[in-house]
Scaffold this active site. Structure first.
Site, PDB file in Angstrom:
ATOM      1  N   ASP A   8       0.870  -1.183   0.000  1.00 30.55           N
ATOM      2  CA  ASP A   8       0.000   0.000   0.000  1.00 30.55           C
ATOM      3  C   ASP A   8       0.909   1.236   0.000  1.00 30.55           C
ATOM      4  OD1 ASP A   8       0.886   0.331   2.607  1.00 30.55           O
ATOM      5  OD2 ASP A   8      -1.115   0.340   3.517  1.00 30.55           O
ATOM      6  N   HIS A 134       7.159 -30.787  10.846  1.00 24.16           N
ATOM      7  CA  HIS A 134       6.431 -29.560  10.512  1.00 24.16           C
ATOM      8  C   HIS A 134       5.382 -29.780   9.424  1.00 24.16           C
ATOM      9  CE1 HIS A 134       9.299 -27.508  12.997  1.00 24.16           C
ATOM     10  NE2 HIS A 134      10.298 -27.972  12.269  1.00 24.16           N
TER      11      HIS A 134
HETATM   12  C1  RB5 Z   1      -1.988   2.782   6.310  1.00 22.31           C
HETATM   13  O1  RB5 Z   1      -1.982   4.041   6.898  1.00 22.31           O
HETATM   14  C2  RB5 Z   1      -1.714   1.714   7.341  1.00 22.31           C
HETATM   15  O2  RB5 Z   1      -2.847   1.544   8.116  1.00 22.31           O
HETATM   16  C3  RB5 Z   1      -1.303   0.437   6.665  1.00 22.31           C
HETATM   17  O3  RB5 Z   1      -0.162   0.656   5.905  1.00 22.31           O
HETATM   18  C4  RB5 Z   1      -0.958  -0.726   7.574  1.00 22.31           C
HETATM   19  O4  RB5 Z   1      -0.061  -0.353   8.560  1.00 22.31           O
HETATM   20  C5  RB5 Z   1      -2.110  -1.475   8.109  1.00 22.31           C
HETATM   21  O5  RB5 Z   1      -1.963  -2.490   8.798  1.00 22.31           O
END
Ligand code: RB5
Length: 149
Positions: A8, A134
């Site tokens: 992201d 495992h």
């Molecule tokens: C985005 O701001 C943040 O929430 C995301 O990158 C992550 O850390 C979520 O778990």
């Protein structure tokens, strides 16, 4: 070896560094599922895209990055067949390959520094699943119940 990358906005810059790092290695091909800027996006999409690429066997492993590594690993782990491990050190990266046969490495760009993150990537990609005791545990994860109840 084929690797799917996804991140992201919180993980975008580290994903780019990982991509450059992997480009220097022989025999590694990368498929980048985005995101491609620091503009805010929702991490589940990228977790799911990389997870699908792994379960479809388009790639051998996935690497996911968000701010903490938590949200994107939770999203990826919703896909059957995915064992995504959020690692903050190289020992975790080695052991999750050896013991859990993890097929996705998750990293938190706001948690680990860049140099450590690249070491974690290298450790994850060089370690191998040990099988043996495992194996049945990994199979139990996939069955979703352990017949213990
Ligand atoms: C985005 O701001 C943040 O929430 C995301 O990158 C992550 O850390 C979520 O778990």
């Amino acid at each position: 070896m084929k690797i799917a990358l996804g991140a992201d906005h919180g993980g975008y810059e580290l994903k780019e560094k990982i991509k450059q790092h992997l480009a220097k290695k022989e025999g590694i091909e990368v498929i980048d599922f985005g995101t491609n800027s620091t503009e805010s996006v929702d991490y589940p999409k990228y977790g799911h895209l990389v997870a699908k690429s792994v379960v479809d066997k388009e790639v051998d492993f996935g690497i996911l990055v968000c701010g903490t590594g938590i949200g994107i690993s939770i999203a990826a782990n919703k896909i059957k067949g995915i064992r995504a491990a959020n690692c903050t050190n190289t020992t975790m990266a080695k052991l999750t390959r050896q013991h859990n046969d993890a097929n996705i490495l998750a990293l938190g760009a706001r948690i680990v520094g860049d140099v450590l993150a690249l070491d974690i990537v290298d450790e994850f990609l060089s370690a191998s699943f040990e099988g043996g005791r495992h194996q049945k545990r990994v199979e139990q994860i996939e069955k979703e119940t352990c017949n213990l109840f």
